[in-house]
Design a protein around this motif. Structure first.
Motif, PDB file in Angstrom:
ATOM      1  N   CYS A 104       0.805  -1.228   0.000  1.00 27.52           N
ATOM      2  CA  CYS A 104       0.000   0.000   0.000  1.00 27.52           C
ATOM      3  C   CYS A 104       0.839   1.280   0.000  1.00 27.52           C
ATOM      4  O   CYS A 104       0.483   2.267   0.633  1.00 27.52           O
ATOM      5  CB  CYS A 104      -0.962   0.010   1.177  1.00 27.52           C
ATOM      6  SG  CYS A 104      -2.016  -1.448   1.259  1.00 27.52           S
ATOM      7  N   GLY A 105       1.971   1.252  -0.698  1.00 30.98           N
ATOM      8  CA  GLY A 105       2.800   2.447  -0.808  1.00 30.98           C
ATOM      9  C   GLY A 105       3.835   2.613   0.285  1.00 30.98           C
ATOM     10  O   GLY A 105       4.580   3.575   0.286  1.00 30.98           O
ATOM     11  N   VAL A 118       3.020   8.093  -1.850  1.00 27.65           N
ATOM     12  CA  VAL A 118       1.599   8.074  -2.189  1.00 27.65           C
ATOM     13  C   VAL A 118       1.266   9.155  -3.216  1.00 27.65           C
ATOM     14  O   VAL A 118       1.551  10.334  -2.989  1.00 27.65           O
ATOM     15  CB  VAL A 118       0.747   8.288  -0.921  1.00 27.65           C
ATOM     16  CG1 VAL A 118      -0.730   8.250  -1.229  1.00 27.65           C
ATOM     17  CG2 VAL A 118       1.102   7.244   0.137  1.00 27.65           C
ATOM     18  N   LEU A 122      -4.671   9.394  -5.074  1.00 25.74           N
ATOM     19  CA  LEU A 122      -5.260   8.324  -4.278  1.00 25.74           C
ATOM     20  C   LEU A 122      -6.336   8.874  -3.343  1.00 25.74           C
ATOM     21  O   LEU A 122      -7.444   8.343  -3.280  1.00 25.74           O
ATOM     22  CB  LEU A 122      -4.196   7.575  -3.468  1.00 25.74           C
ATOM     23  CG  LEU A 122      -4.743   6.503  -2.509  1.00 25.74           C
ATOM     24  CD1 LEU A 122      -5.493   5.408  -3.255  1.00 25.74           C
ATOM     25  CD2 LEU A 122      -3.619   5.926  -1.669  1.00 25.74           C
ATOM     26  N   MET A 141      -5.878  -0.749  -4.249  1.00 33.32           N
ATOM     27  CA  MET A 141      -4.710  -0.258  -3.521  1.00 33.32           C
ATOM     28  C   MET A 141      -4.198  -1.308  -2.538  1.00 33.32           C
ATOM     29  O   MET A 141      -2.987  -1.483  -2.381  1.00 33.32           O
ATOM     30  CB  MET A 141      -5.053   1.038  -2.785  1.00 33.32           C
ATOM     31  CG  MET A 141      -3.882   1.736  -2.151  1.00 33.32           C
ATOM     32  SD  MET A 141      -3.643   1.463  -0.372  1.00 33.32           S
ATOM     33  CE  MET A 141      -5.249   1.646   0.323  1.00 33.32           C
ATOM     34  N   ILE A 147       2.259   2.050  -5.442  1.00 30.98           N
ATOM     35  CA  ILE A 147       0.932   2.436  -5.923  1.00 30.98           C
ATOM     36  C   ILE A 147       1.016   2.866  -7.388  1.00 30.98           C
ATOM     37  O   ILE A 147       1.876   3.666  -7.761  1.00 30.98           O
ATOM     38  CB  ILE A 147       0.329   3.535  -5.032  1.00 30.98           C
ATOM     39  CG1 ILE A 147       0.120   2.949  -3.625  1.00 30.98           C
ATOM     40  CG2 ILE A 147      -0.978   4.047  -5.616  1.00 30.98           C
ATOM     41  CD1 ILE A 147      -0.446   3.893  -2.619  1.00 30.98           C
ATOM     42  N   LEU A 152      -5.380   2.373 -10.297  1.00 36.65           N
ATOM     43  CA  LEU A 152      -6.395   2.949  -9.390  1.00 36.65           C
ATOM     44  C   LEU A 152      -7.544   3.557 -10.189  1.00 36.65           C
ATOM     45  O   LEU A 152      -8.717   3.373  -9.851  1.00 36.65           O
ATOM     46  CB  LEU A 152      -5.772   4.012  -8.491  1.00 36.65           C
ATOM     47  CG  LEU A 152      -4.729   3.553  -7.480  1.00 36.65           C
ATOM     48  CD1 LEU A 152      -4.140   4.761  -6.760  1.00 36.65           C
ATOM     49  CD2 LEU A 152      -5.314   2.562  -6.490  1.00 36.65           C
TER      50      LEU A 152
END
Length: 158
Positions: A104-105, A118, A122, A141, A147, A152
């Motif tokens: 998740c980044g 990030v 997002l 995500m 990411i 996304l």
């Protein structure tokens, strides 16, 4: 002018290497106030004791003080990225030479410091008024390490 609150980073003995590394990763970097150990110190004379440095307008302090404390994921630095190119560049540089990608980044650099890389978009996608679309973005995500903006956006439209 110095920040009212400045993150203070405790390193074993490689604070100077870390400052040089972070200064090479981020385009806007400066180093201030370097203090070195003298005779009779717990480190060899001339070793960096402490320094103040700045990355993208955020000041930090670094200290070489031995192996007593380690970084952990309870604290991370969130980097807001405008483009996929910026995400890709920072991800590659911060995970290089012993860094570790996370979900998740999130990642850890080679010094053990945690970062969140990030893209700004997002937050915008997660705030979509259509809860189903926002959930699609969240689910996409959650499957990612680094990411990917395009993925996304595709998830939003499912």
């Amino acid at each position: 002018m110095a920040n009212k609150i400045t993150p203070f980073l405790w390193f074993n003995d490689n604070a100077e290497e870390a400052i040089q590394f972070y200064s090479s990763v981020f385009k806007n970097a400066k180093t201030y106030d370097m203090t070195r150990y003298g005779d009779g110190a717990p480190f060899p004379k001339g070793t960096l004791m402490s320094a103040t440095f700045e990355l993208e307008g955020q000041r930090f302090m670094a200290l070489n003080a031995g192996p007593h404390f380690k970084f952990n994921e309870a604290v991370s630095f969130y980097v807001n990225c405008a483009t996929q190119e910026e995400v890709d560049e920072l991800w590659e540089k911060l995970t290089a030479n012993g860094g570790e990608p996370g979900r998740c980044g999130w990642l850890k650099d080679r010094f053990g410091l945690s970062w969140q890389i990030v893209p700004t978009v997002l937050g915008e996608l997660l705030a979509d008024p259509d809860a189903r679309k926002a959930n699609n973005v969240m689910q996409a995500m959650l499957q990612m390490d680094k990411i990917e903006i395009q993925a996304l956006k595709q998830a939003l439209e499912k």
